[in-house]
Design a protein around this motif. Sequence first.
Motif, mmCIF file in Angstrom:
data_model
loop_
_atom_site.group_PDB
_atom_site.id
_atom_site.type_symbol
_atom_site.label_atom_id
_atom_site.label_comp_id
_atom_site.label_asym_id
_atom_site.label_seq_id
_atom_site.Cartn_x
_atom_site.Cartn_y
_atom_site.Cartn_z
ATOM 1 N N GLU A 161 75.782 19.739 -43.320
ATOM 2 C CA GLU A 161 77.061 19.286 -43.871
ATOM 3 C C GLU A 161 76.869 18.652 -45.240
ATOM 4 O O GLU A 161 77.625 18.929 -46.167
ATOM 5 N N ARG A 171 82.753 20.836 -41.476
ATOM 6 C CA ARG A 171 83.505 20.487 -40.267
ATOM 7 C C ARG A 171 84.804 19.769 -40.610
ATOM 8 O O ARG A 171 85.709 19.705 -39.807
ATOM 9 N N ARG A 172 84.817 19.168 -41.778
ATOM 10 C CA ARG A 172 86.030 18.537 -42.292
ATOM 11 C C ARG A 172 85.790 18.285 -43.778
ATOM 12 O O ARG A 172 84.660 18.358 -44.251
ATOM 13 N N ASN A 189 86.266 15.694 -46.991
ATOM 14 C CA ASN A 189 86.490 14.301 -47.334
ATOM 15 C C ASN A 189 87.554 14.201 -48.432
ATOM 16 O O ASN A 189 87.267 14.418 -49.607
ATOM 17 N N VAL A 246 95.656 19.613 -44.377
ATOM 18 C CA VAL A 246 94.805 20.125 -43.299
ATOM 19 C C VAL A 246 94.727 21.640 -43.418
ATOM 20 O O VAL A 246 95.566 22.265 -44.071
ATOM 21 N N TRP A 271 84.578 23.439 -37.462
ATOM 22 C CA TRP A 271 85.912 22.859 -37.337
ATOM 23 C C TRP A 271 85.755 21.399 -36.963
ATOM 24 O O TRP A 271 84.678 20.950 -36.581
ATOM 25 N N THR A 272 86.846 20.653 -37.076
ATOM 26 C CA THR A 272 86.834 19.227 -36.762
ATOM 27 C C THR A 272 86.863 19.061 -35.245
ATOM 28 O O THR A 272 87.771 19.566 -34.583
ATOM 29 N N TYR A 273 85.866 18.358 -34.722
ATOM 30 C CA TYR A 273 85.690 18.315 -33.275
ATOM 31 C C TYR A 273 86.966 17.910 -32.536
ATOM 32 O O TYR A 273 87.362 18.533 -31.550
ATOM 33 N N LYS A 274 87.650 16.883 -33.047
ATOM 34 C CA LYS A 274 88.822 16.413 -32.296
ATOM 35 C C LYS A 274 90.076 17.240 -32.595
ATOM 36 O O LYS A 274 91.144 16.943 -32.089
ATOM 37 N N GLN A 275 89.940 18.266 -33.404
ATOM 38 C CA GLN A 275 91.088 19.155 -33.645
ATOM 39 C C GLN A 275 90.860 20.517 -33.008
ATOM 40 O O GLN A 275 91.040 21.568 -33.630
ATOM 41 N N HIS A 320 95.871 13.516 -33.172
ATOM 42 C CA HIS A 320 94.547 13.284 -33.762
ATOM 43 C C HIS A 320 94.532 13.492 -35.276
ATOM 44 O O HIS A 320 93.473 13.621 -35.876
ATOM 45 N N GLN A 369 91.246 17.593 -42.163
ATOM 46 C CA GLN A 369 90.751 18.199 -40.924
ATOM 47 C C GLN A 369 90.871 19.724 -40.929
ATOM 48 O O GLN A 369 91.769 20.295 -41.539
#
Length: 247
Positions: free
Chosen positions: A39, A46-47, A49, A55, A173-177, A198, A203
């Motif tokens: 990363e 993954r996301r 900044n 998004v 991808w963003t884990y919580k998405q 979330h 994201q």
Amino acid sequence: MIISVKKNHLIQVMSAILFVSLSIGYLQFAAHPMLEKWEQEKILVRRVNTSLPLVALTFDDGPVAETTTAVLDALQRNQAHGTFFLLGQRAENHPELVKRMTREGHEVGNHSYSHANYNKMKTAEQMEDVFRTNQIIERLSGQPIRLFRPPGGYLSVAMVEKCRAADLTIAYWTYKQDPKDWRNGTRAASIARSILDHLEPGQIIILHDGAPNANETAKALDILIPELNKRGYSCVTLSDLMAMENK
Ligand SMILES: [Zn+2]
């Protein structure tokens, strides 16, 4: 009484098994020792900044005639852009949908030729599969393909290094998405709610236009995108989001 004790016991055992298997799944996903280094080196994303309310909606495993059309229609209705991670084989079967993606301002990326199990392939075979798919998707879309999302989230040092050399970014991808929209029976409202619950800038949201449940995914967009807009968010392609790093 005895029966109910046994039932409770069974439920406890089942819960324990479920918990352990979920934990293993999570560890396999989250614990590749190189993930953070990749990363930082910008070879894997993954996301993004950014503090801008942006998004990226991403859609995997298509194109499939009915459901990809439904997703494209929903994006058009809501004036949003997305990124489609295509299977080469399905793209060959639906060139008109790939062309429509480009025409309507969406981005396309590579998700392998046929979603083969990369765990069972040598690196050379994996890369042959990646390059073959790149060629197909570039030809059909007219877009240069710079993003690769490995099937099943597969990662290996050898594969990532080959992708780096080929100037391909691993689009995670963003884990919580990850609302698991592909699971049969997951309803549109719960897909949208999971994402909104979330939500944070930058994201990368993972959805599936090519799964059997994707009509719910398409319906979810009609709930999700207006609410995102109400909260000041826009949906942009993954490359456009990546261009907003540190902004
Ligand atoms: Zn997939």
